[in-house]
Write a protein that holds these residues in place. Structure first.
Motif, PDB file in Angstrom:
ATOM      1  N   ARG A 206       0.855  -1.186   0.000  1.00 61.62           N
ATOM      2  CA  ARG A 206       0.000   0.000   0.000  1.00 61.62           C
ATOM      3  C   ARG A 206       0.887   1.232   0.000  1.00 61.62           C
ATOM      4  O   ARG A 206       2.032   1.187   0.466  1.00 61.62           O
TER       5      ARG A 206
ATOM      6  N   HIS B 223      -2.925   2.318  -5.890  1.00 60.18           N
ATOM      7  CA  HIS B 223      -3.485   1.082  -5.338  1.00 60.18           C
ATOM      8  C   HIS B 223      -3.660   0.014  -6.412  1.00 60.18           C
ATOM      9  O   HIS B 223      -3.706  -1.183  -6.093  1.00 60.18           O
TER      10      HIS B 223
ATOM     11  N   ARG C  54      -1.290  -2.931  -6.566  1.00 62.59           N
ATOM     12  CA  ARG C  54      -1.536  -4.165  -5.808  1.00 62.59           C
ATOM     13  C   ARG C  54      -2.213  -5.198  -6.694  1.00 62.59           C
ATOM     14  O   ARG C  54      -1.855  -6.386  -6.698  1.00 62.59           O
TER      15      ARG C  54
END
Length: 418
Positions: free
Chosen positions: A222, A328, A331
């Motif tokens: 993150r 993000h 990820r």
């Protein structure tokens, strides 16, 4: 003057001009239970009702308690029934803690207050908590509201009413309906970043923080975990990256960014450092102290805040032709790439540091049309007769040429850098 009955007695008090009704305490022999009334008939009626309770207690059909205890319970019930929802809900949120008894993180508490604010806008918030009905809740759910706040506020409402029911504040929770459904997350539909796009984003980031691109994409970190990395967290001899912190504001979700606990316990991890990142990390670390931040703020020399890093990433992503890309999304890029390279679900959960399968599958794994076509062709190739049509062969040649063009472009970039 004493008037005896078959059970208990009623005594007239001349001085106070009142009637005292009394009987033996069934649980404490020798002690008297008594009440004072203004007239004999009321006193005798009270004795008759008390006898019924005592007889039921002796027969095992009920439990007798002292009248004063019953009075207190009745008063407490009356007070609870008069409690306004807004007061009860506000108290619930202010004392809300995690299942282990520890307080929630400041950012999580801020979210709780946001959900509470949505609930307090409902018409039923000023009603007595015991008078709220299912119809009140349905009416609130039908009011204009964004999907995510509606769901989170509803879940909070369910928790509040469940506690109210369990503690006897209300007889039955009126929250009997299912959770409102969320539309598909827009962020979950953003295509992952390609290797070429990541390279362009990396080149368009300032040198002091560009490694964040690959920290996010290769380690599935993150953004606030990237900002929290220290030089000591990088163990190059053993090729291990220690994820121990995130960054966030202080008490009350205020103040400058500082090192804090990770989002969840499962977020703490020791991740293997890929060989191809060793030199890049060594250059980033330089000869700085162990307690120095791996990515330092150019202004303070301390923590680079996650909003600052996000702004730099967004600008670089736009330069790469991917203004839709979020940090993000890296990820999802990490997990999707792992899956497509043969990783199992358990392995992707370990990479993403997820405690449940649903999070890993629904939020971060992508099923691209290109990948599905590739899988479909493989399945058909394994099941159908080996003779292929002209169209199939031409299609494979076209796909191979596309792959060759991508490889040549990648090689050209390496030659330019050299």
């Amino acid at each position: 003057m004493k008037a005896a009955s078959s059970w208990g007695t009623v005594i007239y008090d001349k001085k106070r001009k009142s009637y005292r009704a009394r009987y033996q305490n069934p649980h404490k022999p020798g002690n008297k239970v008594q009440r004072v009334f203004s007239d004999r008939l009321t006193a005798q009626g009270w004795l008759a009702r008390e006898k019924q309770l005592v007889d039921a207690d002796k027969a095992g059909l009920g439990t007798w308690t002292h009248p004063s205890e019953r009075d207190r319970a009745q008063q407490e019930l009356l007070e609870r029934n008069n409690t306004l929802f807004e007061d009860y809900a506000s108290a619930y949120v202010s004392h809300w803690v995690r299942k282990d008894g520890q307080p929630f993180a400041e950012a999580t508490q801020r979210k709780h207050r946001e959900y509470l604010a949505h609930l307090l806008k409902a018409e039923f918030s000023t009603k007595r908590i015991g008078s709220i009905t299912e119809a009140d809740i349905h009416k609130w759910l039908a009011s204009p509201m964004d999907p995510t706040p509606r769901l989170r506020a509803f879940q909070l409402l369910k928790d509040i009413m469940r506690q109210a029911e369990q503690t006897g504040v209300i007889e039955r929770s009126p929250v009997t309906m299912r959770n409102p459904k969320l539309p598909k997350s827009k962020q979950a539909q953003i295509p992952i970043a390609t290797a070429q796009e990541l390279s362009v984003i990396y080149d368009n980031m300032p040198p002091y923080c560009r490694i964040a691109v690959y920290l996010g994409a290769c380690f599935d970190l993150r953004i606030n975990e990237v900002c929290a990395l220290q030089v000591a967290d990088v163990d190059l001899p053993r090729k291990i990256l220690h994820v121990r912190h995130s960054v966030g504001k202080g008490k009350g979700d205020k103040g400058y960014r500082r090192l804090k606990e990770t989002k969840t316990d499962s977020s703490r991890a020791d991740l293997p450092i890929p060989d191809s990142l060793v030199d890049m990390l060594r250059e980033q670390m330089g000869d700085r102290r162990k307690d120095a931040m791996l990515i330092e703020s150019p202004k303070t020399g301390g923590i680079l805040s996650d909003p600052a890093l996000r702004r730099l990433f967004n600008k670089a992503a736009a330069a790469a032709g991917r203004p839709d890309l979020h940090f993000h999304t890296l990820r999802a890029t990490a997990i999707d790439t792992a899956i497509h390279n043969g990783a199992t679900l358990r392995e992707t959960m370990a990479l993403g540091r997820h405690s449940d399968e649903k999070t890993s599958i629904e939020r971060y794994q992508r099923a691209s049309a290109e990948r599905l076509r590739e899988i479909s062709n493989r399945v058909a190739g394994a099941l159908l007769p080996s003779t292929r049509s002209r169209e199939e062969i031409e299609f494979e040649i076209a796909e191979t040429k596309k792959q060759l063009a991508r490889l040549e472009a990648e090689l050209a970039q390496l030659n330019e850098k050299a």
